[in-house]
Design an enzyme around this catalytic site. Structure first.
Site, short mmCIF file in Angstrom:
data_model
loop_
_atom_site.label_atom_id
_atom_site.label_comp_id
_atom_site.label_asym_id
_atom_site.label_seq_id
_atom_site.Cartn_x
_atom_site.Cartn_y
_atom_site.Cartn_z
N HIS A 70 -3.80 0.30 -0.08
CA HIS A 70 -4.57 0.85 1.03
C HIS A 70 -3.62 1.45 2.07
CE1 HIS A 70 -8.50 -0.52 -0.13
NE2 HIS A 70 -8.14 -1.78 -0.19
N CYS B 242 -4.52 6.80 0.09
CA CYS B 242 -5.47 7.76 0.64
C CYS B 242 -4.82 8.66 1.69
CB CYS B 242 -6.66 7.04 1.27
SG CYS B 242 -7.69 6.16 0.10
#
Length: 268
Positions: A167, A235
């Site tokens: 993440h 991301c």
């Protein structure tokens, strides 16, 4: 018969000017009272819709705060415990800087089951940050504050493309500062027997559907690998997920774990 005194006049009822004014003002007062009375509330579609939007915005803001910050606090202790487990699994490291740098094939890493610890990732550029690495890239792995190994890619140190995901924001925000990595920066993968020192070769932004970045030879399907590579994915942008930030690395050398720590980690 009443005797009237000189100058006496019987009283007659008569309307004074004030009485006339009072009667004239009564309708105006009634109109004023009706005008000042509170109007009955009416349903305003536009106002109701606006209030719904404000409420929805507040809910979204609270969810974003929870997703970005609260989840970091939730997994902070869990991530630290996972890093401590790495030393429990692999044993303590001699407290010295090793000068034993090797470019020969590193010790093979045994595969582990889904969700199991396979090592730890050390990033000197990120203030010597240490990230536990587990097998798999599902949310049940990444949401523990760990980086996850793509099961279809090479194991650490193997010829091919050892690839990991984490993440960027939430659940540890492990790869939050991925955009500060530059060509030549070291990233060290700790395994049971070795410190694998990779160097950054390039970085780029791609679409989320671009799975070719984790091929044995990135972007070259069907080509047999000859190098020991690594790829980090997360991301992009930092608070979004409609793109992916990719960092490619190549194994530079390795250090036997039982000889101490590599110089790249000396400051930490």
């Amino acid at each position: 018969m009443v005797e009237e005194h000189p100058g006496y006049r019987p009283r007659r009822e008569r309307r004074t000017g004030r009485a006339h004014r009072d009667e004239a003002e009564q309708p105006a007062r009634r109109d004023s009272a009706r005008a000042s009375a509170p109007a009955k509330p009416r349903f305003d579609v536009i106002s109701a819709f606006g209030e719904l939007l404000i409420s929805a915005g507040l809910v979204v803001a609270l969810f974003a705060f929870w997703q970005v910050y609260v989840t970091d606090w939730q997994v902070a202790n869990a991530a630290d415990k996972q890093v401590a487990q790495v030393e429990d699994l692999f044993g303590a490291v001699p407290n010295r800087i090793s000068t034993d740098e090797r470019t020969s094939p590193p010790p093979a890493v045994s595969p582990v089951s889904y969700g199991q610890l396979m090592g730890a990732l050390h990033v000197p550029r990120w203030n010597q940050m240490v990230i536990p690495v587990r097998e798999g890239t599902g949310h049940d792995v990444l949401d523990t504050g760990a980086a996850g190994h793509y099961p279809t890619t090479a194991l650490p140190g193997e010829i091919g493309n050892f690839s990991v995901a984490a993440h960027r924001r939430s659940y540890g925000s492990n790869f939050r500062r991925i955009d500060v990595l530059r060509e030549g920066d070291p990233v060290v993968m700790e395994t049971k027997d070795a410190w694998l020192v990779y160097h950054v070769t390039r970085y780029r932004i791609v679409a989320p559907t671009d799975g070719q970045v984790v091929l044995p030879v990135p972007d070259q399907p069907g080509v047999a690998p000859t190098q020991r590579l690594m790829t980090m994915t997360t991301c992009h942008p930092e608070y979004g997920n409609w793109q992916r930030y990719i960092v490619h690395l190549e194994l530079h050398h390795w250090v036997p774990r039982n000889t101490g720590i590599p110089k790249e980690l000396a400051e930490g």
